[in-house]
Scaffold this motif. Structure first.
Motif, PDB file in Angstrom:
ATOM      1  N   PRO A   5     -27.024  12.071  21.023  1.00 59.94           N
ATOM      2  CA  PRO A   5     -26.830  13.561  20.804  1.00 59.94           C
ATOM      3  C   PRO A   5     -25.244  14.065  21.417  1.00 59.94           C
ATOM      4  O   PRO A   5     -25.104  13.617  22.323  1.00 59.94           O
ATOM      5  CB  PRO A   5     -28.145  14.107  21.870  1.00 59.94           C
ATOM      6  CG  PRO A   5     -29.018  12.885  21.686  1.00 59.94           C
ATOM      7  CD  PRO A   5     -28.041  11.442  21.824  1.00 59.94           C
ATOM      8  N   ARG A   6     -25.054  15.244  20.896  1.00 59.71           N
ATOM      9  CA  ARG A   6     -23.788  15.950  21.263  1.00 59.71           C
ATOM     10  C   ARG A   6     -23.759  16.390  22.512  1.00 59.71           C
ATOM     11  O   ARG A   6     -24.985  16.798  22.997  1.00 59.71           O
ATOM     12  CB  ARG A   6     -23.339  16.973  20.179  1.00 59.71           C
ATOM     13  CG  ARG A   6     -23.281  16.426  18.524  1.00 59.71           C
ATOM     14  CD  ARG A   6     -22.593  17.491  18.015  1.00 59.71           C
ATOM     15  NE  ARG A   6     -21.290  17.805  18.364  1.00 59.71           N
ATOM     16  CZ  ARG A   6     -20.019  17.408  17.988  1.00 59.71           C
ATOM     17  NH1 ARG A   6     -20.034  16.010  17.078  1.00 59.71           N
ATOM     18  NH2 ARG A   6     -18.992  17.869  18.384  1.00 59.71           N
ATOM     19  N   ARG A   7     -22.615  16.232  23.326  1.00 61.36           N
ATOM     20  CA  ARG A   7     -22.740  16.693  24.468  1.00 61.36           C
ATOM     21  C   ARG A   7     -22.024  17.812  24.650  1.00 61.36           C
ATOM     22  O   ARG A   7     -20.780  17.848  23.774  1.00 61.36           O
ATOM     23  CB  ARG A   7     -22.311  15.681  25.510  1.00 61.36           C
ATOM     24  CG  ARG A   7     -23.132  14.463  25.595  1.00 61.36           C
ATOM     25  CD  ARG A   7     -22.473  13.390  26.398  1.00 61.36           C
ATOM     26  NE  ARG A   7     -21.377  12.657  25.317  1.00 61.36           N
ATOM     27  CZ  ARG A   7     -20.465  12.032  26.024  1.00 61.36           C
ATOM     28  NH1 ARG A   7     -20.181  11.848  27.359  1.00 61.36           N
ATOM     29  NH2 ARG A   7     -19.468  11.387  25.330  1.00 61.36           N
ATOM     30  N   LEU A   8     -22.020  18.856  25.490  1.00 60.89           N
ATOM     31  CA  LEU A   8     -21.334  19.984  25.440  1.00 60.89           C
ATOM     32  C   LEU A   8     -20.275  19.907  26.478  1.00 60.89           C
ATOM     33  O   LEU A   8     -20.745  19.700  27.654  1.00 60.89           O
ATOM     34  CB  LEU A   8     -22.003  21.230  25.460  1.00 60.89           C
ATOM     35  CG  LEU A   8     -22.846  21.701  24.169  1.00 60.89           C
ATOM     36  CD1 LEU A   8     -23.939  22.805  24.539  1.00 60.89           C
ATOM     37  CD2 LEU A   8     -22.285  21.638  23.216  1.00 60.89           C
ATOM     38  N   GLY A   9     -19.044  20.408  26.375  1.00 63.15           N
ATOM     39  CA  GLY A   9     -18.027  20.361  27.502  1.00 63.15           C
ATOM     40  C   GLY A   9     -17.548  19.100  28.137  1.00 63.15           C
ATOM     41  O   GLY A   9     -18.060  17.997  27.648  1.00 63.15           O
ATOM     42  N   GLY A  10     -16.989  19.159  29.167  1.00 58.01           N
ATOM     43  CA  GLY A  10     -16.458  18.033  30.000  1.00 58.01           C
ATOM     44  C   GLY A  10     -15.548  17.137  29.312  1.00 58.01           C
ATOM     45  O   GLY A  10     -15.032  17.489  28.141  1.00 58.01           O
ATOM     46  N   PHE A  11     -15.253  16.096  29.913  1.00 56.74           N
ATOM     47  CA  PHE A  11     -13.941  15.233  29.380  1.00 56.74           C
ATOM     48  C   PHE A  11     -14.913  14.072  28.471  1.00 56.74           C
ATOM     49  O   PHE A  11     -15.734  13.550  28.849  1.00 56.74           O
ATOM     50  CB  PHE A  11     -13.616  14.279  30.741  1.00 56.74           C
ATOM     51  CG  PHE A  11     -12.567  13.360  30.176  1.00 56.74           C
ATOM     52  CD1 PHE A  11     -11.232  13.738  29.402  1.00 56.74           C
ATOM     53  CD2 PHE A  11     -12.692  12.163  30.629  1.00 56.74           C
ATOM     54  CE1 PHE A  11     -10.284  13.015  29.331  1.00 56.74           C
ATOM     55  CE2 PHE A  11     -11.673  11.243  30.421  1.00 56.74           C
ATOM     56  CZ  PHE A  11     -10.527  11.502  29.640  1.00 56.74           C
ATOM     57  N   GLN A  12     -14.361  14.281  27.338  1.00 61.90           N
ATOM     58  CA  GLN A  12     -15.009  13.285  26.283  1.00 61.90           C
ATOM     59  C   GLN A  12     -13.955  12.773  25.378  1.00 61.90           C
ATOM     60  O   GLN A  12     -13.733  13.031  24.280  1.00 61.90           O
ATOM     61  CB  GLN A  12     -16.194  14.082  25.446  1.00 61.90           C
ATOM     62  CG  GLN A  12     -17.313  14.971  26.094  1.00 61.90           C
ATOM     63  CD  GLN A  12     -18.014  15.411  25.097  1.00 61.90           C
ATOM     64  OE1 GLN A  12     -18.623  14.818  24.222  1.00 61.90           O
ATOM     65  NE2 GLN A  12     -18.379  16.852  25.417  1.00 61.90           N
ATOM     66  N   PRO A  13     -13.256  11.787  25.961  1.00 59.62           N
ATOM     67  CA  PRO A  13     -12.154  10.993  25.038  1.00 59.62           C
ATOM     68  C   PRO A  13     -12.589  10.184  23.836  1.00 59.62           C
ATOM     69  O   PRO A  13     -11.860  10.048  23.039  1.00 59.62           O
ATOM     70  CB  PRO A  13     -11.441  10.206  26.210  1.00 59.62           C
ATOM     71  CG  PRO A  13     -12.324   9.811  26.958  1.00 59.62           C
ATOM     72  CD  PRO A  13     -13.494  11.079  27.043  1.00 59.62           C
TER      73      PRO A  13
ATOM     74  N   GLU B 226     -18.068   9.157  18.253  1.00 61.00           N
ATOM     75  CA  GLU B 226     -19.486   9.405  18.321  1.00 61.00           C
ATOM     76  C   GLU B 226     -19.948  10.154  17.169  1.00 61.00           C
ATOM     77  O   GLU B 226     -19.292  11.163  16.702  1.00 61.00           O
ATOM     78  CB  GLU B 226     -19.793   9.850  19.612  1.00 61.00           C
ATOM     79  CG  GLU B 226     -19.501   9.102  21.004  1.00 61.00           C
ATOM     80  CD  GLU B 226     -19.621   9.901  22.306  1.00 61.00           C
ATOM     81  OE1 GLU B 226     -20.452  11.105  22.356  1.00 61.00           O
ATOM     82  OE2 GLU B 226     -19.319   9.411  23.265  1.00 61.00           O
ATOM     83  N   ILE B 227     -21.299   9.898  16.766  1.00 62.03           N
ATOM     84  CA  ILE B 227     -21.942  10.788  15.718  1.00 62.03           C
ATOM     85  C   ILE B 227     -23.308  11.206  16.581  1.00 62.03           C
ATOM     86  O   ILE B 227     -23.743  10.380  17.234  1.00 62.03           O
ATOM     87  CB  ILE B 227     -21.990  10.362  14.504  1.00 62.03           C
ATOM     88  CG1 ILE B 227     -22.914   9.198  14.440  1.00 62.03           C
ATOM     89  CG2 ILE B 227     -20.764  10.256  13.684  1.00 62.03           C
ATOM     90  CD1 ILE B 227     -23.331   8.644  12.973  1.00 62.03           C
ATOM     91  N   SER B 228     -23.889  12.282  16.094  1.00 62.17           N
ATOM     92  CA  SER B 228     -25.197  12.411  16.561  1.00 62.17           C
ATOM     93  C   SER B 228     -26.295  12.034  15.487  1.00 62.17           C
ATOM     94  O   SER B 228     -26.040  11.542  14.214  1.00 62.17           O
ATOM     95  CB  SER B 228     -25.367  14.222  16.570  1.00 62.17           C
ATOM     96  OG  SER B 228     -25.674  14.495  15.244  1.00 62.17           O
ATOM     97  N   PRO B 229     -27.512  11.661  16.131  1.00 56.72           N
ATOM     98  CA  PRO B 229     -28.650  11.121  15.233  1.00 56.72           C
ATOM     99  C   PRO B 229     -28.706  12.139  14.294  1.00 56.72           C
ATOM    100  O   PRO B 229     -29.076  11.719  13.078  1.00 56.72           O
ATOM    101  CB  PRO B 229     -29.883  11.086  16.210  1.00 56.72           C
ATOM    102  CG  PRO B 229     -29.202  10.901  17.538  1.00 56.72           C
ATOM    103  CD  PRO B 229     -27.877  11.511  17.736  1.00 56.72           C
TER     104      PRO B 229
END
Length: 351
Positions: free
Chosen positions: A36-44, A49-52
């Protein structure tokens, strides 16, 4: 500008009209993590990544667009056969991530379609080093990073999010290119400095053999090899690269008691053309080897089966319209993902 051009190609039907000329026999799609997609934060790693939900929508769209969703054996057959009226799409997943079992596998089972998973065998054994995961954690939580880089002590101030992405990109490429011994020393030194448990991170993120046995029992799953330790082959001596390729195949075949015919270059290794890895994959007995090169698979043997191109889907892009244009062969430039946001180099300072 590129997005506007692709939107125009979609709505004008130009891409679909050109598909017969540019679409080849079909495409191999490359995915990494499904969660699942995550909001905000450090996501290099967001590009990988793809969501289900997006995976589910993609499969439904491919069926709606009348693609034949096939496994890698069929990809190889069609790549050497005359053109078919229908085009194929093959779904491949790199990295052997744990979230594949919980998030991707139920969707693939629901749709009843073939798919391929490429496994680096040290990771289910709990011996792999997911150094990119350790790098993500330490940069995400620190405001200053110090390390020995090219025999010099360097210090990076990373208070700003932009600086964190820039440093991740810099260190990722540097570590990826190091020989294995130097890479292991450098990342372990960083982990010690910043109290990161790389082994625990890697085990948590990776499928184990129990997970893989579940996949092996699925008749729609093709399990391929991605070496043992998942090194960038371009960083190895030829003898070491040959050993990684051959041993990955041998271990995977021993684990599942079946031939393993398909291989994925670690990191999509784009340097394979400048080294002998394509020949090594063929000599190791693989029927195919997929790369990080972008493109379509051509019929009549015009595509090298040991350097098969893939569409490396950028997980930040969620438009199925754009996917349809890209799969038509209209353009591939927008889908080459980067590991960080497109940033300037103004926020990163070092001494």
């Amino acid at each position: 500008m590129k997005r506007a051009q692709m939107e125009l190609a979609y709505f004008s039907f130009y891409a679909r009209l050109k598909q017969r000329q540019t679409g080849g026999a079909g495409v191999v799609l490359r995915f990494h993590r499904v969660r699942p997609r995550r909001l905000g934060g450090f996501q290099p790693h967001q590009a990988q990544e793809i969501s289900p939900r997006f995976l589910d929508r993609t499969i439904s769209a491919l069926k709606r667009w009348n693609y034949d969703i096939v496994g890698m054996d069929e990809v190889c057959r069609r790549a050497v056969s005359p053109p078919s009226r229908s085009r194929f799409a093959a779904l491949t997943f790199d990295g052997g991530y744990k979230d594949f079992i919980s998030n991707a596998h139920p969707i693939l089972e629901k749709h009843g379609i073939p798919y391929t998973v490429y496994i680096p065998t040290a990771f289910p054994d709990g011996l792999g080093q997911g150094w990119w995961l350790a790098l993500e954690q330490m940069i995400g939580r620190e405001s200053r990073i110090s390390l020995v880089m090219d025999r010099q002590e360097r210090h990076f101030m990373i208070y700003q999010m932009q600086a964190k992405y820039e440093l991740f990109e810099l260190l990722f490429e540097w570590l990826r290119a190091l020989p294995p011994a130097d890479q292991s020393f450098a990342i372990k030194d960083l982990c010690k400095r910043y109290s990161v448990d790389m082994d625990a991170l890697t085990r948590e993120a990776s499928m184990d053999w129990e997970d893989l046995n579940k996949l092996a029992a699925d008749p729609n799953c093709t399990i391929g090899s991605a070496t043992v330790n998942y090194p960038a082959l371009s960083s190895l001596r030829d003898a070491d690269a040959q050993r990684e390729i051959a041993m990955g195949k041998a271990v995977t075949e021993a684990a599942f008691h079946r031939p393993v015919n398909h291989f994925a270059y670690p990191f999509g290794d784009r340097d394979a053309w400048r080294r002998q890895h394509v020949v090594m994959a063929e000599e190791a007995g693989f029927v195919s080897a997929v790369s990080g090169l972008s493109g379509v698979v051509e019929p009549l043997g015009r595509t090298n089966l040991h350097a098969l191109p893939r569409i490396d889907w950028d997980g930040r892009q969620r438009s199925l319209r754009m996917m349809r244009v890209i799969l038509s062969g209209f353009t591939f430039a927008p889908v080459a993902p980067t590991r960080s946001n497109p940033l300037t180099r103004q926020a990163l300072t070092s001494s």
